[in-house]
Design an enzyme around this catalytic site. Structure first.
Site, PDB file in Angstrom:
ATOM      1  CD  GLN A 254      78.466  83.758  37.219  1.00  0.00           C
ATOM      2  OE1 GLN A 254      79.147  84.402  36.471  1.00  0.00           O
ATOM      3  NE2 GLN A 254      78.051  82.539  36.917  1.00  0.00           N
TER       4      GLN A 254
ATOM      5  CG  ASP B  76      71.105  82.506  41.557  1.00  0.00           C
ATOM      6  OD1 ASP B  76      71.423  81.919  40.521  1.00  0.00           O
ATOM      7  OD2 ASP B  76      71.718  82.384  42.633  1.00  0.00           O
TER       8      ASP B  76
ATOM      9  N   GLY C  73      73.247  79.383  35.807  1.00  0.00           N
ATOM     10  CA  GLY C  73      72.064  78.574  35.485  1.00  0.00           C
ATOM     11  C   GLY C  73      70.948  79.530  35.145  1.00  0.00           C
ATOM     12  CG  HIS C  74      71.193  82.441  32.755  1.00  0.00           C
ATOM     13  ND1 HIS C  74      71.809  83.356  31.952  1.00  0.00           N
ATOM     14  CD2 HIS C  74      71.766  82.600  33.981  1.00  0.00           C
ATOM     15  CE1 HIS C  74      72.708  84.040  32.649  1.00  0.00           C
ATOM     16  NE2 HIS C  74      72.702  83.578  33.872  1.00  0.00           N
TER      17      HIS C  74
ATOM     18  CE  LYS D 186      72.295  87.251  35.549  1.00  0.00           C
ATOM     19  NZ  LYS D 186      72.088  86.838  36.948  1.00  0.00           N
TER      20      LYS D 186
HETATM   21  P1  IMP Z   1      82.357  79.946  41.247  1.00  0.00           P
HETATM   22  O1  IMP Z   1      81.861  80.919  40.251  1.00  0.00           O
HETATM   23  O2  IMP Z   1      81.879  78.547  41.024  1.00  0.00           O
HETATM   24  O3  IMP Z   1      83.833  80.014  41.430  1.00  0.00           O
HETATM   25  O4  IMP Z   1      81.758  80.343  42.693  1.00  0.00           O
HETATM   26  C1  IMP Z   1      82.138  81.540  43.357  1.00  0.00           C
HETATM   27  C2  IMP Z   1      80.953  82.151  44.098  1.00  0.00           C
HETATM   28  O5  IMP Z   1      80.008  82.625  43.151  1.00  0.00           O
HETATM   29  C3  IMP Z   1      80.191  81.157  44.987  1.00  0.00           C
HETATM   30  O6  IMP Z   1      79.686  81.850  46.097  1.00  0.00           O
HETATM   31  C4  IMP Z   1      79.043  80.722  44.094  1.00  0.00           C
HETATM   32  O7  IMP Z   1      77.937  80.271  44.834  1.00  0.00           O
HETATM   33  C5  IMP Z   1      78.748  82.027  43.372  1.00  0.00           C
HETATM   34  N1  IMP Z   1      78.126  81.816  42.058  1.00  0.00           N
HETATM   35  C6  IMP Z   1      78.706  81.396  40.931  1.00  0.00           C
HETATM   36  N2  IMP Z   1      77.827  81.347  39.916  1.00  0.00           N
HETATM   37  C7  IMP Z   1      76.666  81.747  40.428  1.00  0.00           C
HETATM   38  C8  IMP Z   1      75.366  81.932  39.852  1.00  0.00           C
HETATM   39  O8  IMP Z   1      75.128  81.738  38.666  1.00  0.00           O
HETATM   40  N3  IMP Z   1      74.402  82.359  40.708  1.00  0.00           N
HETATM   41  C9  IMP Z   1      74.646  82.639  42.022  1.00  0.00           C
HETATM   42  N4  IMP Z   1      75.844  82.493  42.588  1.00  0.00           N
HETATM   43  C10 IMP Z   1      76.848  82.050  41.794  1.00  0.00           C
END
Ligand code: IMP
Length: 436
Positions: free
Chosen positions: A227, A13, A40-41, A16
């Site tokens: 991420q 977040d 989520g971009h 980017k």
């Molecule tokens: P997953 O990717 O859904 O398996 O989540 C694993 C961890 O990564 C969790 O703590 C999510 O909140 C975090 N996470 C996954 N995608 C994002 C993102 O795009 N932004 C921030 N945190 C993320």
């Protein structure tokens, strides 16, 4: 020759999407290489706000090919919603989007497994995933025997394959006692996913072959990380991470491009830190300051709407991510959020077991035990959202940026002072240019 990457240096977040959109006019191809619908971009163009999950943030630009490459896990329904949403707003996605036939597909069983396993605690805490089935899909990819790729959905044996996998997944889910009545109906899944495959067919192609040609033809390519580096499956705050290599190390594998074609790495940070989900976060402020940052920065998840945990910039963590990613330059986002704070802190070291350390511990429990050592700055308390050059920034902001550069060992090339494209300061020339 020129291959530039934009990667997050915190827990995701970092805005980017804005940077990728800004840099896209200088490239011919933009590539998403890992993650999936968990990302989520956001791209803001005047009054229009575009929220993208799989599709690269370069999609709004004419003449640019946007590739969702092999390392991404695809939820066909979600990506079709993104395509429809863009087409409804007049973006001609048809000529600008390619999705790898090798990319793995997220199925309803992955989402069911994510629900079940995320409810189980690891070290007393839930990972707090986005519940998008990301981890289970990557696990099946590595496990191979129950995986289905996008290209498989176009083949005659796809219905048989779904029936076979559903039979196994039912056993697994019933074994852990959590299959809901009516969940995982193989015929229904075949029908839905065959329809998705038919609608996606024109976008599905061999993106590895396309990208190998592109690098050999010297086309300018931008790689868009999802991420952030601290959520990297191998090098992040394991097990509180995502299931892909979200630091710079993921690019060659996820895109299918040899590392020698990557010539510049731009690392993106916020002027503070946020984290969504579980896991250690040394500089977290569970107090009025944290709430103020959350409200000023509108820190709510793009994908899940969850309030983000907020805290001070952690220079120890960022320096680690800079080194891990071979980052050449920083893009510092959301500087405007700090403008309203009377006092600003940066974590410059940790204390662990009574000793001062300047490295990022490899074990989540050690990171959980550290006490941050802060440097405190007087806030400049002056609106910077109208700043368009470094001269427009107050002295306090200059001091802050200089100290960040010093602490993380990397120059700041871009400063963002608001969500719009224009609210950006290019500190030293073109960020796509190769630097040392
Ligand atoms: P997953 O990717 O859904 O398996 O989540 C694993 C961890 O990564 C969790 O703590 C999510 O909140 C975090 N996470 C996954 N995608 C994002 C993102 O795009 N932004 C921030 N945190 C993320």
């Amino acid at each position: 020759m020129p291959g530039t990457c934009v990667i997050g240096l915190q827990w995701g977040d970092e805005a980017k999407g804005k940077l990728v959109d800004l840099l896209t006019p200088g490239v011919e191809v933009v590539v998403r290489y890992q993650g999936g619908a968990n990302a989520g971009h956001t791209v803001v163009t005047g009054k229009d706000v575009y929220k993208l999950h799989h599709i690269p943030s370069g999609i709004l630009h004419e003449g640019v090919m946007n590739i969702v490459s092999t390392g991404v896990v695809i939820n066909p329904k979600t990506i079709l919603e993104e395509i429809d949403g863009l087409q409804d707003r007049g973006v001609p996605v048809e000529d600008r989007l390619m999705i790898s036939d090798r990319a793995h597909v997220v199925f309803p069983w992955h989402i069911a497994e994510d629900r079940v396993l995320n409810a189980r605690l690891v070290g007393g805490e839930s990972i707090g995933t986005t519940l998008r089935g990301i981890g289970p899909c990557y696990r099946d990819k590595v496990g191979r025997s129950l995986a289905i790729r996008l290209g498989d959905m176009l083949r005659d044996d796809f219905p048989d394959r779904v029936h076979q996998v559903v039979a196994a997944k039912r056993q697994i889910l019933e074994g852990i006692g959590d299959l809901e009545p009516g969940e995982l109906d193989a015929d229904q899944i075949v029908e839905q996913y065959s329809d998705h495959a038919r609608r996606l067919q024109s976008f599905i192609s061999d993106s590895t072959a396309y990208l190998l040609d592109a690098v050999e033809q010297d086309r300018r390519i931008l790689y868009e990380g999802a991420q952030g580096s601290l959520l990297d499956i191998d090098h992040g705050t394991y097990p509180f991470v995502t299931s892909s290599n979200s630091s710079g190390v993921g690019i060659p594998a996820g895109a299918g491009v040899p590392p020698r074609w990557i010539t510049k790495v731009l690392g993106v940070i916020k002027s503070y830190s946020t984290r969504v989900g579980g896991g250690p976060f040394p500089t977290e402020q569970e107090n009025a300051t944290g709430e103020q940052i959350r409200e000023l920065g509108k820190e709510y998840g793009t994908t899940t709407g969850r309030p983000r945990r907020c805290g001070w910039l952690d220079a120890v963590a960022v320096r680690y991510a800079v080194r891990l990613g071979g980052v050449n330059a920083l893009s510092l986002m959301l500087l405007d959020v700090l403008s309203q704070l009377p006092e600003i802190k940066i974590c410059v070291a940790y204390e662990l077991d009574g000793e001062r350390i300047d490295y990022f511990p490899s074990h989540a429990e050690d990171l959980r035990s550290v006490t941050p050592v802060y440097e405190t700055f007087e806030g400049w308390q002056q609106d910077v959202t109208g700043a368009r050059s470094m001269e427009d920034l107050p002295a306090g902001a200059h001091d802050y940026l200089a100290r960040v550069t010093e602490l993380v060992g990397c120059p700041v090339e871009v400063v963002s002072v608001g969500p719009d494209r224009e609210q950006t300061i290019f500190v030293s020339g073109n960020p796509l240019a190769v630097s040392s």
